[in-house]
Scaffold this motif. Structure first.
Motif, mmCIF file in Angstrom:
data_model
loop_
_atom_site.group_PDB
_atom_site.id
_atom_site.type_symbol
_atom_site.label_atom_id
_atom_site.label_comp_id
_atom_site.label_asym_id
_atom_site.label_seq_id
_atom_site.Cartn_x
_atom_site.Cartn_y
_atom_site.Cartn_z
ATOM 1 N N LEU A 291 0.838 -1.205 0.000
ATOM 2 C CA LEU A 291 0.000 0.000 0.000
ATOM 3 C C LEU A 291 0.872 1.256 0.000
ATOM 4 O O LEU A 291 1.992 1.246 0.510
ATOM 5 C CB LEU A 291 -0.922 0.013 1.224
ATOM 6 N N LYS B 61 -11.028 0.602 4.294
ATOM 7 C CA LYS B 61 -12.100 -0.155 3.642
ATOM 8 C C LYS B 61 -12.534 -1.327 4.507
ATOM 9 O O LYS B 61 -11.808 -1.739 5.414
ATOM 10 C CB LYS B 61 -11.691 -0.602 2.240
ATOM 11 N N GLU C 282 -4.954 6.302 3.158
ATOM 12 C CA GLU C 282 -6.365 6.216 2.741
ATOM 13 C C GLU C 282 -6.710 4.841 2.166
ATOM 14 O O GLU C 282 -7.857 4.409 2.217
ATOM 15 C CB GLU C 282 -6.694 7.286 1.680
ATOM 16 N N GLU C 283 -5.695 4.165 1.614
ATOM 17 C CA GLU C 283 -5.935 2.854 0.988
ATOM 18 C C GLU C 283 -6.341 1.784 2.004
ATOM 19 O O GLU C 283 -6.867 0.740 1.639
ATOM 20 C CB GLU C 283 -4.679 2.397 0.228
#
Length: 234
Positions: free
Chosen positions: A108, A116, A112-113
């Motif tokens: 990553l 989820k 922000e990734e």
């Protein structure tokens, strides 16, 4: 206050010793670090004995409020929420929150990734890391820990995907665990300060002078060199 400390001949400093290189236990079980050397210097200049009392992080502020200790020197960030209960000195160290990941998530790029469903983000309870994790990660499962030790163990065992923690801590952790990395993006800017009981203005003023002088004489720079660059303590 300051007068009582001088009359007692001892200053009692509270710390949560799980935070390299600020306060931690060395191989001999002694509490050492940047903050420990700072506390020793405070006691030396006041010409009093130093007693260090150790707590889990979330018990530090209650200990100060109950006056079990005179002062907290423990990599504590000044926040408006905390300042409702204690008085903070000027800043003695600047840092900010970042996200630490293990090898599993090293592919990553930005923090922000991680935001989820199915991702698990850890933090230490009652820290600014908790506030920041809840602010920036809305879609993940958040996992509280009682200290850095258990959080980093969980990270390395892939029980969590990321750990929100102060940047200075990650610099060390990565040197010892080169597979880990920090995702791009700093989540906050913070100041480490000493904390004293509310209304303890004489001690607060004296400590602010101490911090000012420690900066101008190069005392903090010397400590930074010792604990961050030379790392002779390893």
């Amino acid at each position: 206050g300051l007068k009582q400390i001088c009359e007692r001949g001892k200053i009692i400093v509270g710390m949560a010793p799980e935070y390299k290189p600020f306060e931690f236990k060395n191989k001999k079980g002694e509490i050492v670090g940047f903050d420990v050397d700072t506390a020793k210097k405070v006691a030396e200049i006041l010409e009093v004995e130093l007693e260090i009392k150790t707590y889990k992080w979330d018990k530090l502020m209650p200990a100060l409020e109950k006056r079990e200790i005179d002062i907290i020197i423990s990599g504590m960030s000044r926040t408006l929420k905390r300042a409702k209960k204690v008085n903070f000195t000027d800043s003695y160290f600047k840092t900010g929150q970042v996200v630490l990941v293990s090898k599993k998530r090293a592919n990553l790029g930005r923090y922000e990734e991680l935001d989820k469903k199915g991702m698990r983000i850890g933090f230490v309870k009652k820290t600014t890391g908790e506030d920041v994790a809840k602010k920036y990660f809305k879609n993940v499962d958040i996992v509280p820990f009682d200290g850095e030790t258990n959080a980093t163990k969980a990270l390395l065992k892939n029980k969590i995907d990321g750990f929100v923690i102060d940047k200075v801590f990650t610099d060390f952790f990565i040197k010892q665990n080169p597979d880990a990395k920090v995702l791009v993006g700093q989540l906050s800017k913070e100041d480490y300060c000493f904390a004293v009981c509310q209304g303890n203005s004489d001690l607060l003023i004296w400590l602010n002078y101490f911090i000012q002088e420690s900066k101008s004489t190069g005392f903090f720079s010397t400590l930074y060199k010792r604990w961050f660059i030379e790392q002779a303590w390893k």
